[in-house]
Write a protein that holds these residues in place. Structure first.
Motif, mmCIF file in Angstrom:
data_model
loop_
_atom_site.group_PDB
_atom_site.id
_atom_site.type_symbol
_atom_site.label_atom_id
_atom_site.label_comp_id
_atom_site.label_asym_id
_atom_site.label_seq_id
_atom_site.Cartn_x
_atom_site.Cartn_y
_atom_site.Cartn_z
ATOM 1 N N GLY A 66 0.788 -1.222 0.000
ATOM 2 C CA GLY A 66 0.000 0.000 0.000
ATOM 3 C C GLY A 66 0.822 1.274 0.000
ATOM 4 N N LEU A 67 2.092 1.192 -0.392
ATOM 5 C CA LEU A 67 2.954 2.369 -0.420
ATOM 6 C C LEU A 67 2.757 3.139 -1.715
ATOM 7 C CD1 LEU A 67 6.280 0.752 0.817
ATOM 8 C CD2 LEU A 67 4.674 2.106 2.153
ATOM 9 N N ILE A 68 2.678 4.461 -1.610
ATOM 10 C CA ILE A 68 2.627 5.328 -2.781
ATOM 11 C C ILE A 68 3.769 6.324 -2.643
ATOM 12 C CG2 ILE A 68 1.276 6.987 -4.097
ATOM 13 C CD1 ILE A 68 -1.246 5.693 -2.973
ATOM 14 N N LYS A 69 4.690 6.314 -3.630
ATOM 15 C CA LYS A 69 5.848 7.198 -3.578
ATOM 16 C C LYS A 69 5.892 8.072 -4.823
ATOM 17 C CE LYS A 69 8.926 4.537 -0.666
ATOM 18 N NZ LYS A 69 10.295 4.079 -0.503
ATOM 19 N N VAL A 70 6.225 9.340 -4.619
ATOM 20 C CA VAL A 70 6.396 10.295 -5.710
ATOM 21 C C VAL A 70 7.829 10.798 -5.635
ATOM 22 C CG1 VAL A 70 5.631 12.461 -6.719
ATOM 23 C CG2 VAL A 70 3.968 10.958 -5.604
ATOM 24 N N ASN A 71 8.600 10.574 -6.689
ATOM 25 C CA ASN A 71 10.021 10.947 -6.731
ATOM 26 C C ASN A 71 10.785 10.382 -5.539
ATOM 27 O OD1 ASN A 71 9.624 12.356 -9.108
ATOM 28 N ND2 ASN A 71 9.206 14.263 -8.041
ATOM 29 N N GLY A 72 10.457 9.177 -5.121
ATOM 30 C CA GLY A 72 11.167 8.500 -4.039
ATOM 31 C C GLY A 72 10.697 8.853 -2.645
ATOM 32 N N GLN A 73 9.768 9.794 -2.508
ATOM 33 C CA GLN A 73 9.261 10.203 -1.195
ATOM 34 C C GLN A 73 7.868 9.630 -0.978
ATOM 35 O OE1 GLN A 73 9.114 14.435 -0.982
ATOM 36 N NE2 GLN A 73 11.280 14.635 -0.479
ATOM 37 N N PRO A 74 7.566 9.195 0.238
ATOM 38 C CA PRO A 74 6.197 8.755 0.527
ATOM 39 C C PRO A 74 5.211 9.894 0.288
ATOM 40 C CG PRO A 74 7.677 8.157 2.312
ATOM 41 C CD PRO A 74 8.462 9.031 1.380
ATOM 42 N N LEU A 75 4.031 9.549 -0.112
ATOM 43 C CA LEU A 75 3.015 10.542 -0.451
ATOM 44 C C LEU A 75 2.719 11.477 0.713
ATOM 45 C CD1 LEU A 75 1.008 11.535 -2.544
ATOM 46 C CD2 LEU A 75 -0.595 9.815 -1.748
ATOM 47 N N GLU A 76 2.821 10.993 1.939
ATOM 48 C CA GLU A 76 2.532 11.806 3.117
ATOM 49 C C GLU A 76 3.513 12.966 3.289
ATOM 50 O OE1 GLU A 76 2.984 8.401 3.346
ATOM 51 O OE2 GLU A 76 0.853 7.939 3.230
ATOM 52 N N LEU A 77 4.704 12.865 2.703
ATOM 53 C CA LEU A 77 5.728 13.900 2.848
ATOM 54 C C LEU A 77 5.794 14.847 1.653
ATOM 55 C CD1 LEU A 77 8.641 11.730 4.291
ATOM 56 C CD2 LEU A 77 6.942 13.074 5.542
ATOM 57 N N LEU A 78 4.932 14.659 0.676
ATOM 58 C CA LEU A 78 4.964 15.455 -0.543
ATOM 59 C C LEU A 78 4.560 16.901 -0.258
ATOM 60 C CD1 LEU A 78 5.447 15.133 -3.589
ATOM 61 C CD2 LEU A 78 3.016 14.707 -3.832
ATOM 62 N N GLU A 79 5.331 17.846 -0.764
ATOM 63 C CA GLU A 79 5.061 19.276 -0.628
ATOM 64 C C GLU A 79 4.973 19.884 -2.006
ATOM 65 O OE1 GLU A 79 4.453 21.124 2.043
ATOM 66 O OE2 GLU A 79 4.658 19.429 3.389
ATOM 67 N N PRO A 80 4.192 20.868 -2.252
ATOM 68 C CA PRO A 80 3.269 21.561 -1.366
ATOM 69 C C PRO A 80 2.028 20.716 -1.072
ATOM 70 C CG PRO A 80 3.104 22.468 -3.565
ATOM 71 C CD PRO A 80 4.228 21.466 -3.587
ATOM 72 N N GLU A 81 1.303 21.128 -0.070
ATOM 73 C CA GLU A 81 0.156 20.367 0.400
ATOM 74 C C GLU A 81 -0.922 20.221 -0.686
ATOM 75 O OE1 GLU A 81 -2.777 20.194 4.283
ATOM 76 O OE2 GLU A 81 -1.438 21.900 4.004
ATOM 77 N N ALA A 82 -1.097 21.235 -1.517
ATOM 78 C CA ALA A 82 -2.096 21.176 -2.591
ATOM 79 C C ALA A 82 -1.764 20.059 -3.581
ATOM 80 C CB ALA A 82 -2.172 22.511 -3.309
ATOM 81 N N LEU A 83 -0.478 19.866 -3.881
ATOM 82 C CA LEU A 83 -0.047 18.788 -4.770
ATOM 83 C C LEU A 83 -0.320 17.434 -4.128
ATOM 84 C CD1 LEU A 83 1.334 17.775 -7.336
ATOM 85 C CD2 LEU A 83 3.523 18.078 -6.171
ATOM 86 N N ARG A 84 -0.074 17.334 -2.831
ATOM 87 C CA ARG A 84 -0.322 16.093 -2.103
ATOM 88 C C ARG A 84 -1.793 15.681 -2.226
ATOM 89 N NH1 ARG A 84 0.236 17.038 3.729
ATOM 90 N NH2 ARG A 84 2.240 17.813 3.051
ATOM 91 N N TYR A 85 -2.697 16.634 -2.042
ATOM 92 C CA TYR A 85 -4.122 16.328 -2.152
ATOM 93 C C TYR A 85 -4.507 15.946 -3.576
ATOM 94 C CZ TYR A 85 -4.913 17.919 2.599
ATOM 95 O OH TYR A 85 -4.892 18.054 3.959
ATOM 96 N N LYS A 86 -3.897 16.590 -4.553
ATOM 97 C CA LYS A 86 -4.197 16.281 -5.955
ATOM 98 C C LYS A 86 -3.768 14.850 -6.300
ATOM 99 C CE LYS A 86 -5.669 17.624 -9.958
ATOM 100 N NZ LYS A 86 -7.080 17.847 -10.186
ATOM 101 N N VAL A 87 -2.615 14.436 -5.822
ATOM 102 C CA VAL A 87 -2.131 13.077 -6.081
ATOM 103 C C VAL A 87 -2.951 12.060 -5.286
ATOM 104 C CG1 VAL A 87 -0.144 11.532 -5.848
ATOM 105 C CG2 VAL A 87 0.189 13.866 -6.629
ATOM 106 N N TYR A 88 -3.377 12.436 -4.093
ATOM 107 C CA TYR A 88 -4.103 11.530 -3.197
ATOM 108 C C TYR A 88 -5.588 11.423 -3.559
ATOM 109 C CZ TYR A 88 -4.430 9.029 1.245
ATOM 110 O OH TYR A 88 -4.583 8.074 2.193
ATOM 111 N N GLU A 89 -6.075 12.291 -4.453
ATOM 112 C CA GLU A 89 -7.495 12.358 -4.792
ATOM 113 C C GLU A 89 -8.087 11.021 -5.256
ATOM 114 O OE1 GLU A 89 -9.102 14.858 -8.190
ATOM 115 O OE2 GLU A 89 -9.274 16.197 -6.454
ATOM 116 N N PRO A 90 -7.448 10.277 -6.168
ATOM 117 C CA PRO A 90 -8.022 8.984 -6.579
ATOM 118 C C PRO A 90 -8.146 7.994 -5.416
ATOM 119 C CG PRO A 90 -6.297 9.642 -8.094
ATOM 120 C CD PRO A 90 -6.248 10.592 -6.942
ATOM 121 N N VAL A 91 -7.202 8.024 -4.496
ATOM 122 C CA VAL A 91 -7.256 7.126 -3.338
ATOM 123 C C VAL A 91 -8.450 7.495 -2.460
ATOM 124 C CG1 VAL A 91 -6.010 6.319 -1.301
ATOM 125 C CG2 VAL A 91 -4.758 6.815 -3.397
ATOM 126 N N LEU A 92 -8.696 8.775 -2.281
ATOM 127 C CA LEU A 92 -9.820 9.214 -1.462
ATOM 128 C C LEU A 92 -11.161 8.867 -2.114
ATOM 129 C CD1 LEU A 92 -8.495 12.711 -0.356
ATOM 130 C CD2 LEU A 92 -8.589 10.631 1.008
#
Length: 68
Positions: free
Chosen positions: A27-53
């Protein structure tokens, strides 16, 4: 040794290219080697996380996704 199933897809916009690689996992999701929870800026994190939600976290619980 059984082969693991995986899929690789890509998308382009102008000159940028994104590649996503999905396989069975924990269940890990990584963007450029970083876990999704650490992705900045926060708006980008929500955009990437949107399909999961929308679909639900349980659908992604046995899938590892790596996005470059």
């Amino acid at each position: 040794m059984p082969e693991s199933q995986s899929v690789q897809v890509f998308g382009k916009k102008k000159t940028a290219t994104a590649v996503a690689f999905a396989k069975q996992g924990r269940g890990l999701i990584k963007v450029n080697g970083q876990p999704l929870e650490l992705l900045e800026p926060e708006a980008l994190r929500y955009k990437v996380y949107e399909p999961v939600l929308i679909v639900g976290q349980e659908k992604f619980s046995n899938l590892d996704i790596r996005i470059r």
